[in-house]
Design a protein around this motif. Structure first.
Motif, PDB file in Angstrom:
ATOM      1  N   GLY A 133     -41.917 -13.461 -27.618  1.00 27.00           N
ATOM      2  CA  GLY A 133     -41.472 -14.484 -26.675  1.00 27.00           C
ATOM      3  C   GLY A 133     -40.764 -13.887 -25.470  1.00 27.00           C
ATOM      4  N   ALA A 134     -39.983 -12.849 -25.695  1.00 26.79           N
ATOM      5  CA  ALA A 134     -39.262 -12.182 -24.609  1.00 26.79           C
ATOM      6  C   ALA A 134     -40.072 -11.028 -24.023  1.00 26.79           C
ATOM      7  CB  ALA A 134     -37.923 -11.659 -25.110  1.00 26.79           C
ATOM      8  N   ASN A 135     -41.251 -10.741 -24.613  1.00 25.04           N
ATOM      9  CA  ASN A 135     -42.106  -9.663 -24.157  1.00 25.04           C
ATOM     10  C   ASN A 135     -41.381  -8.316 -24.149  1.00 25.04           C
ATOM     11  OD1 ASN A 135     -44.516  -8.480 -23.257  1.00 25.04           O
ATOM     12  ND2 ASN A 135     -43.926  -8.694 -21.105  1.00 25.04           N
ATOM     13  N   ARG A 136     -40.683  -8.017 -25.227  1.00 18.37           N
ATOM     14  CA  ARG A 136     -39.946  -6.742 -25.324  1.00 18.37           C
ATOM     15  C   ARG A 136     -40.194  -6.106 -26.670  1.00 18.37           C
ATOM     16  NH1 ARG A 136     -38.945  -4.548 -20.887  1.00 18.37           N
ATOM     17  NH2 ARG A 136     -37.495  -3.176 -21.921  1.00 18.37           N
ATOM     18  N   MET A 137     -40.078  -4.788 -26.696  1.00 19.71           N
ATOM     19  CA  MET A 137     -40.112  -4.053 -27.952  1.00 19.71           C
ATOM     20  C   MET A 137     -39.278  -2.798 -27.814  1.00 19.71           C
ATOM     21  SD  MET A 137     -41.887  -1.001 -27.552  1.00 19.71           S
ATOM     22  CE  MET A 137     -42.449  -0.588 -29.169  1.00 19.71           C
ATOM     23  N   ARG A 138     -38.777  -2.349 -28.964  1.00 17.31           N
ATOM     24  CA  ARG A 138     -38.039  -1.088 -29.016  1.00 17.31           C
ATOM     25  C   ARG A 138     -38.507  -0.312 -30.226  1.00 17.31           C
ATOM     26  NH1 ARG A 138     -31.688  -2.731 -28.197  1.00 17.31           N
ATOM     27  NH2 ARG A 138     -31.876  -3.262 -25.996  1.00 17.31           N
ATOM     28  N   ILE A 139     -38.570   0.979 -30.059  1.00 12.68           N
ATOM     29  CA  ILE A 139     -38.723   1.875 -31.197  1.00 12.68           C
ATOM     30  C   ILE A 139     -37.457   2.719 -31.209  1.00 12.68           C
ATOM     31  CG2 ILE A 139     -40.045   3.752 -32.240  1.00 12.68           C
ATOM     32  CD1 ILE A 139     -42.534   2.603 -30.841  1.00 12.68           C
ATOM     33  N   ILE A 140     -36.770   2.743 -32.349  1.00 12.16           N
ATOM     34  CA  ILE A 140     -35.475   3.406 -32.433  1.00 12.16           C
ATOM     35  C   ILE A 140     -35.403   4.278 -33.683  1.00 12.16           C
ATOM     36  CG2 ILE A 140     -34.312   1.561 -31.152  1.00 12.16           C
ATOM     37  CD1 ILE A 140     -33.282   0.447 -33.792  1.00 12.16           C
ATOM     38  N   SER A 141     -34.509   5.253 -33.641  1.00 14.66           N
ATOM     39  CA  SER A 141     -34.264   6.097 -34.800  1.00 14.66           C
ATOM     40  C   SER A 141     -32.781   6.463 -34.837  1.00 14.66           C
ATOM     41  CB  SER A 141     -35.106   7.368 -34.729  1.00 14.66           C
ATOM     42  OG  SER A 141     -34.905   8.157 -35.885  1.00 14.66           O
ATOM     43  N   PRO A 142     -32.118   6.238 -35.981  1.00 18.93           N
ATOM     44  CA  PRO A 142     -30.704   6.618 -36.080  1.00 18.93           C
ATOM     45  C   PRO A 142     -30.576   8.135 -36.129  1.00 18.93           C
ATOM     46  CG  PRO A 142     -31.499   5.894 -38.217  1.00 18.93           C
ATOM     47  CD  PRO A 142     -32.623   5.687 -37.226  1.00 18.93           C
ATOM     48  N   ILE A 143     -29.527   8.661 -35.478  1.00 15.28           N
ATOM     49  CA  ILE A 143     -29.345  10.107 -35.434  1.00 15.28           C
ATOM     50  C   ILE A 143     -28.098  10.536 -36.193  1.00 15.28           C
ATOM     51  CG2 ILE A 143     -29.009  12.102 -33.925  1.00 15.28           C
ATOM     52  CD1 ILE A 143     -30.575  10.546 -31.769  1.00 15.28           C
ATOM     53  N   VAL A 144     -26.955  10.031 -35.770  1.00 20.07           N
ATOM     54  CA  VAL A 144     -25.699  10.473 -36.373  1.00 20.07           C
ATOM     55  C   VAL A 144     -24.615   9.434 -36.102  1.00 20.07           C
ATOM     56  CG1 VAL A 144     -24.974  11.804 -34.321  1.00 20.07           C
ATOM     57  CG2 VAL A 144     -24.135  12.475 -36.586  1.00 20.07           C
ATOM     58  N   GLU A 145     -23.633   9.368 -36.973  1.00 21.86           N
ATOM     59  CA  GLU A 145     -22.494   8.480 -36.751  1.00 21.86           C
ATOM     60  C   GLU A 145     -21.634   9.045 -35.634  1.00 21.86           C
ATOM     61  OE1 GLU A 145     -20.580   8.246 -40.539  1.00 21.86           O
ATOM     62  OE2 GLU A 145     -22.150   6.975 -41.387  1.00 21.86           O
ATOM     63  N   ARG A 146     -21.142   8.185 -34.784  1.00 19.54           N
ATOM     64  CA  ARG A 146     -20.348   8.577 -33.613  1.00 19.54           C
ATOM     65  C   ARG A 146     -19.140   9.431 -33.993  1.00 19.54           C
ATOM     66  NH1 ARG A 146     -17.487  10.773 -30.686  1.00 19.54           N
ATOM     67  NH2 ARG A 146     -16.222   9.898 -29.054  1.00 19.54           N
ATOM     68  N   GLU A 147     -18.483   9.093 -35.079  1.00 19.95           N
ATOM     69  CA  GLU A 147     -17.257   9.805 -35.472  1.00 19.95           C
ATOM     70  C   GLU A 147     -17.511  11.270 -35.827  1.00 19.95           C
ATOM     71  OE1 GLU A 147     -17.031   8.549 -40.178  1.00 19.95           O
ATOM     72  OE2 GLU A 147     -16.035   7.290 -38.706  1.00 19.95           O
ATOM     73  N   LYS A 148     -18.757  11.640 -36.081  1.00 17.27           N
ATOM     74  CA  LYS A 148     -19.092  13.016 -36.443  1.00 17.27           C
ATOM     75  C   LYS A 148     -19.385  13.887 -35.226  1.00 17.27           C
ATOM     76  CE  LYS A 148     -20.833  11.732 -40.956  1.00 17.27           C
ATOM     77  NZ  LYS A 148     -21.987  11.662 -41.861  1.00 17.27           N
ATOM     78  N   LEU A 149     -19.283  13.310 -34.036  1.00 22.68           N
ATOM     79  CA  LEU A 149     -19.628  14.035 -32.813  1.00 22.68           C
ATOM     80  C   LEU A 149     -18.396  14.373 -31.990  1.00 22.68           C
ATOM     81  CD1 LEU A 149     -22.693  12.028 -31.516  1.00 22.68           C
ATOM     82  CD2 LEU A 149     -22.686  14.187 -32.752  1.00 22.68           C
ATOM     83  N   GLY A 150     -18.501  15.479 -31.288  1.00 22.49           N
ATOM     84  CA  GLY A 150     -17.478  15.834 -30.323  1.00 22.49           C
ATOM     85  C   GLY A 150     -17.870  15.339 -28.943  1.00 22.49           C
ATOM     86  N   GLU A 151     -16.933  15.456 -28.007  1.00 30.79           N
ATOM     87  CA  GLU A 151     -17.176  14.993 -26.644  1.00 30.79           C
ATOM     88  C   GLU A 151     -18.300  15.779 -25.971  1.00 30.79           C
ATOM     89  OE1 GLU A 151     -14.784  14.300 -22.453  1.00 30.79           O
ATOM     90  OE2 GLU A 151     -13.656  14.775 -24.261  1.00 30.79           O
ATOM     91  N   GLU A 152     -18.400  17.066 -26.258  1.00 36.58           N
ATOM     92  CA  GLU A 152     -19.438  17.888 -25.633  1.00 36.58           C
ATOM     93  C   GLU A 152     -20.834  17.398 -26.013  1.00 36.58           C
ATOM     94  OE1 GLU A 152     -21.030  22.497 -25.470  1.00 36.58           O
ATOM     95  OE2 GLU A 152     -19.085  22.087 -26.365  1.00 36.58           O
ATOM     96  N   GLU A 153     -21.034  17.025 -27.265  1.00 37.11           N
ATOM     97  CA  GLU A 153     -22.343  16.530 -27.687  1.00 37.11           C
ATOM     98  C   GLU A 153     -22.693  15.215 -26.996  1.00 37.11           C
ATOM     99  OE1 GLU A 153     -22.591  18.074 -32.253  1.00 37.11           O
ATOM    100  OE2 GLU A 153     -20.902  16.815 -31.661  1.00 37.11           O
ATOM    101  N   LEU A 154     -21.709  14.355 -26.843  1.00 41.75           N
ATOM    102  CA  LEU A 154     -21.956  13.091 -26.147  1.00 41.75           C
ATOM    103  C   LEU A 154     -22.292  13.325 -24.674  1.00 41.75           C
ATOM    104  CD1 LEU A 154     -19.216  10.778 -27.686  1.00 41.75           C
ATOM    105  CD2 LEU A 154     -21.680  10.668 -28.040  1.00 41.75           C
ATOM    106  N   LEU A 155     -21.563  14.225 -24.042  1.00 44.05           N
ATOM    107  CA  LEU A 155     -21.846  14.531 -22.635  1.00 44.05           C
ATOM    108  C   LEU A 155     -23.225  15.174 -22.480  1.00 44.05           C
ATOM    109  CD1 LEU A 155     -18.346  15.802 -21.446  1.00 44.05           C
ATOM    110  CD2 LEU A 155     -19.460  13.626 -20.901  1.00 44.05           C
TER     111      LEU A 155
END
Length: 165
Positions: A61-83
């Motif tokens: 109905g909205a003409n949208r689709m996503r394909i997604i894959s979980p990678i890692v929980e945010r709390e397990k990452l440092g700022e450098e990985e996010l940047l």
């Protein structure tokens, strides 16, 4: 003038003929051909691709689709990985992006559903998978990289406080 209009009409009709008109049924058949294990629940298709879990969520109905894959929980990452993930969104993950939802980092491909063709769906699956498994390493979805700074090297600056005017 008549010839120009005729050419425009012909080009428009060719475009409409070449449009794939992707549906949820076609999408499911493509995923079943590419994936190892497939499970359908409502408007989502969960599947394994090379031992990685991916999910396709669609809304006709909205003409949208996503394909997604979980990678890692945010709390397990440092700022450098996010940047580095943010830099990769610009340079090396191409049609896929890294995103944060429900405190989980995901690789995400979003596209209008009807305008997709089979090759694009297959490419999207491969790119989502590649972006997920290269997170923390090359942060890439293909071998292509847009030129420019592909790594975050400078230290983050203190955030600026914006004043209301």
């Amino acid at each position: 003038m008549y010839r120009i209009m005729l050419v425009i009409l012909l080009l428009c009709s060719l475009f409409e003929v070449s449009a794939q008109g992707m549906t949820s049924e076609k999408l499911l058949h493509i995923i079943q051909a590419e994936a190892d294990t497939v499970s359908v629940q409502g408007n989502s298709i969960r599947f394994l691709f090379n031992d990685a879990m991916l999910v396709c969520i669609y809304d006709e109905g909205a003409n949208r689709m996503r394909i997604i894959s979980p990678i890692v929980e945010r709390e397990k990452l440092g700022e450098e990985e996010l940047l580095n993930a943010l830099v990769a969104n610009f340079h090396s993950v191409l049609d896929v992006k890294y995103a944060l939802s429900d405190e989980v980092i995901w690789s995400v491909y979003a596209h209008p559903l009807k305008e997709l063709n089979e090759a694009q769906v297959i490419d999207a699956i491969q790119q989502v998978y590649a972006a997920a498994i290269t997170f923390g390493k090359s942060y890439s979805s293909t071998n292509l990289v847009f030129p420019g700074n592909t790594e975050k090297k400078e230290k983050p600056k203190a955030p600026k406080i914006l004043k209301k005017t």
